[in-house]
Scaffold this active site. Structure first.
Site, PDB file in Angstrom:
ATOM      1  N   CYS A   1     -15.644  -6.523  10.710  1.00 20.72           N
ATOM      2  CA  CYS A   1     -15.362  -7.066   9.377  1.00 20.72           C
ATOM      3  C   CYS A   1     -14.246  -8.080   9.565  1.00 20.72           C
ATOM      4  O   CYS A   1     -13.266  -7.797  10.276  1.00 20.72           O
ATOM      5  CB  CYS A   1     -14.912  -5.956   8.427  1.00 20.72           C
ATOM      6  SG  CYS A   1     -14.210  -6.551   6.863  1.00 20.72           S
TER       7      CYS A   1
ATOM      8  N   CYS B   1     -18.269 -13.558   7.131  1.00 13.86           N
ATOM      9  CA  CYS B   1     -18.294 -12.208   6.581  1.00 13.86           C
ATOM     10  C   CYS B   1     -19.453 -11.455   7.235  1.00 13.86           C
ATOM     11  O   CYS B   1     -20.610 -11.883   7.119  1.00 13.86           O
ATOM     12  CB  CYS B   1     -18.507 -12.311   5.073  1.00 13.86           C
ATOM     13  SG  CYS B   1     -18.737 -10.728   4.239  1.00 13.86           S
TER      14      CYS B   1
HETATM   15  N1  DGL Z   1     -14.857  -9.637   5.302  1.00 13.72           N
HETATM   16  C1  DGL Z   1     -16.091  -9.042   5.084  1.00 13.72           C
HETATM   17  C2  DGL Z   1     -16.844  -8.632   6.321  1.00 13.72           C
HETATM   18  O1  DGL Z   1     -16.669  -9.252   7.346  1.00 13.72           O
HETATM   19  C3  DGL Z   1     -16.411  -8.283   3.838  1.00 13.72           C
HETATM   20  C4  DGL Z   1     -15.468  -7.304   3.360  1.00 13.72           C
HETATM   21  C5  DGL Z   1     -15.863  -6.764   2.012  1.00 13.72           C
HETATM   22  O2  DGL Z   1     -15.849  -7.542   1.067  1.00 13.72           O
HETATM   23  O3  DGL Z   1     -16.193  -5.586   1.918  1.00 13.72           O
HETATM   24  O4  DGL Z   1     -17.620  -7.724   6.297  1.00 13.72           O
END
Ligand code: DGL
Length: 270
Positions: free
Chosen positions: A189, A79
């Site tokens: 993301c 993430c």
């Molecule tokens: N998948 C996540 C990222 O890479 C977070 C997305 C979220 O929960 O806002 O930032």
């Protein structure tokens, strides 16, 4: 002389605010098929992109502790938002390798022909000073436009990545970048690779898109080798999935994105 090779068959813990990190976990499972993986989705608290650093840090620490209790040998914060907000403090508390995910600014700046790069990120990543520093360090003379994408993670979490609503939202974020002549786009993301098809359709395939699953997997692989933590190549890795919010719908979504039937277990203590 007899050399004995040692193996470490403990699991690698991988986590995200939700299903986005599956884009990283899937690549890890393909490239490191002998490794046991435990994936945690903190779906009860997604999206992290609209939360404070304090909140994200608290969740990251709780999930990391949980994975360490499961005797994980390494952690992957799959993430960008959690990495930029909480990886340094986690590394200072934990002594197993912790691999984060950062937007691929450096390769994008290098590959861009006209030196116009854009990065799609969550709101929390866009506002984080560590993210700003990453761009300052790696822009290499390219103009880097930051495009926050509120609402996108929510739609992907709902399984609406192929919907017209998702397409229109993406169009709103991408059109100004196309008008500005951006030739290279970074997916900052881990949820966004799941809308790559829509991105390609909107941009007509004219913008080069970069994501991070392959470099993160290569880095993880090197770390495991260097530290003598690789699993026995004779075994087939087992994969376990947990979520802080299990539902029938999420179960289907996990299976769809993993491209195989699977069971999502409840992470009740979180
Ligand atoms: N998948 C996540 C990222 O890479 C977070 C997305 C979220 O929960 O806002 O930032």
């Amino acid at each position: 002389m007899n050399t004995t090779q040692t193996f470490d068959n403990r699991s690698i813990g991988i986590f995200d605010s939700g299903i986005g990190g599956l884009s990283i976990a899937k690549r890890i499972s393909e490239q490191l098929p002998h490794e046991n993986l435990i994936y945690v989705a903190d779906s009860q608290h997604a999206p992290y992109g609209e939360k404070s650093t304090g909140f994200i840090t608290e969740r990251v620490n709780l999930i990391a502790q949980q994975l360490i209790k499961q005797e994980c040998k390494a952690l992957v914060i799959a993430c960008n938002t959690a990495t930029v907000n909480a990886i340094s403090q986690l590394r200072s508390q934990v002594d197993i390798p912790i691999i984060g995910v950062e937007p691929a600014i450096k390769p994008a700046a290098k590959q861009s022909i006209n030196k116009k790069v854009a990065v799609l990120v969550t709101q929390a990543t866009s506002q984080n000073p560590n993210f700003q520093r990453l761009i300052d360090r790696h822009h290499n003379g390219a103009l880097v436009t930051i495009q926050p994408c509120p609402g996108l993670v929510e739609l992907i979490e709902q399984g609406k990545q192929h919907s017209d609503q998702c397409y229109q939202l993406l169009k709103k974020y991408l059109e100004p970048l196309m008008s500005a002549g951006v030739d290279t786009l970074v997916l900052g993301c881990t949820h966004y690779p799941f809308v790559l098809e829509a991105i390609t359709s909107i941009t007509g395939g004219l913008i080069h898109v970069l994501e991070t699953a392959t470099p993160v997997t290569s880095y993880l692989s090197r770390q495991l080798k260097d530290k003598g933590l690789s699993a026995n190549v004779k075994q087939t890795g087992q994969h376990q999935f947990f979520s802080s919010k299990v539902s029938e719908h999420q179960q289907q979504l996990f299976s769809q994105l993993w491209q195989a039937p699977l069971t999502v277990n409840a992470l009740t203590i979180l």
